[in-house]
Design an enzyme around this catalytic site. Structure first.
Site, mmCIF file in Angstrom:
data_model
loop_
_atom_site.group_PDB
_atom_site.id
_atom_site.type_symbol
_atom_site.label_atom_id
_atom_site.label_comp_id
_atom_site.label_asym_id
_atom_site.label_seq_id
_atom_site.Cartn_x
_atom_site.Cartn_y
_atom_site.Cartn_z
ATOM 1 N N LEU A 1 -0.560 -67.612 -21.865
ATOM 2 C CA LEU A 1 -1.889 -67.882 -22.607
ATOM 3 C C LEU A 1 -2.997 -68.131 -21.462
ATOM 4 C CD1 LEU A 1 0.445 -68.816 -24.373
ATOM 5 C CD2 LEU A 1 -1.353 -70.783 -24.887
ATOM 6 N N VAL B 1 6.862 -68.433 -18.658
ATOM 7 C CA VAL B 1 5.911 -67.313 -18.578
ATOM 8 C C VAL B 1 4.600 -67.519 -19.559
ATOM 9 C CG1 VAL B 1 5.955 -65.014 -19.940
ATOM 10 C CG2 VAL B 1 8.042 -66.131 -18.374
ATOM 11 N N CYS B 2 5.137 -68.131 -21.042
ATOM 12 C CA CYS B 2 4.214 -68.539 -21.751
ATOM 13 C C CYS B 2 3.199 -68.980 -21.198
ATOM 14 C CB CYS B 2 4.480 -69.365 -23.232
ATOM 15 S SG CYS B 2 5.856 -68.787 -24.164
ATOM 16 N N THR B 3 3.162 -70.091 -20.269
ATOM 17 C CA THR B 3 1.784 -70.919 -19.722
ATOM 18 C C THR B 3 0.716 -70.008 -19.018
ATOM 19 O OG1 THR B 3 3.365 -72.396 -19.469
ATOM 20 C CG2 THR B 3 0.934 -72.430 -18.249
#
Length: 219
Positions: A50, A45-47
């Site tokens: 960002l 999810v973070c990828t």
């Protein structure tokens, strides 16, 4: 000690980042800033997040807003991860710094801890937290999502516009407001003051209470 929240001054921490050492108050300067934390590098999810924030970076720059990421890994890991982020979101460049916080000290001071999540070593991990901080170094808005829910960057951009309008014009934004739509005049502004402050005029909604508190204008 209660965690950092709306109205609090953000601590003037010195942190390591992908752009070298940063002192938060110096980095903010006279700008608005969005500080956003992520549970970890090389996580799905973070990828996506960002990359999406990088894709919107110019929209934030236009509004005088700086971006500052945070993840509890070291700078070397961040730099390797950025390659994945840019590959996943074609055309995006991660130009904003990402804070390194391998000892999870910064997330505690910025109130970005997920109390229900720990890593394999039993250490605290960041929540999916986001603070919007004004030029006065005070927190104006916070989102706090669990690690399982990715943020909507359109909503982040929308609330930046709302906060900036409120700071400039003594107005507030109604439910589901989008930039360009009418705003409401603050109840602290009298009708006489409103006529002076909003020469373009305003409309008052006729309500059963006959109280003239719901006043719309365009700014």
């Amino acid at each position: 000690m209660p965690g950092l929240t709306i109205g609090d001054t953000i601590p003037n921490l010195e942190v390591d980042s992908t752009h070298g050492k940063i002192k938060l108050h110096d980095f903010i300067g006279d700008s608005w800033i969005i500080i956003f934390s992520h549970p970890g590098d090389f996580t799905p999810v973070c990828t996506t997040e960002l990359g999406k924030i990088a894709a919107y970076a110019e929209e934030f720059v236009k509004r005088g807003v700086k971006l500052l990421g945070l993840s509890c890994d070291d700078v070397q890991s961040h730099n390797e991860w950025i390659k994945d982020i840019e590959a996943y979101t074609p055309g995006c460049k991660v130009k904003y710094p990402i804070i390194a916080d391998p000892k999870t000290e910064v997330i505690k001071q910025l109130n970005m801890v997920d109390p229900d999540e720990k890593d394999s070593s039993g250490n605290l991990v960041p929540s999916r937290a986001l603070h919007i901080v004004g030029p006065d170094k005070k927190v104006k808005l916070s989102f706090l999502y669990p690690a399982s829910t990715g943020r909507n960057i359109d909503e982040v951009l929308r609330v930046v516009e709302s906060l900036q309008k409120a700071a400039k014009h003594k107005v507030a934004t109604p439910a589901n407001w989008k930039p360009g739509e009418p705003v409401v005049i603050s109840p602290s502004v009298s009708n006489e003051q409103a006529k002076e402050m909003f020469p373009q005029g305003y409309t008052t909604v006729d309500l059963p209470s006959k109280k003239d508190y719901l006043r719309f204008t365009n700014v």
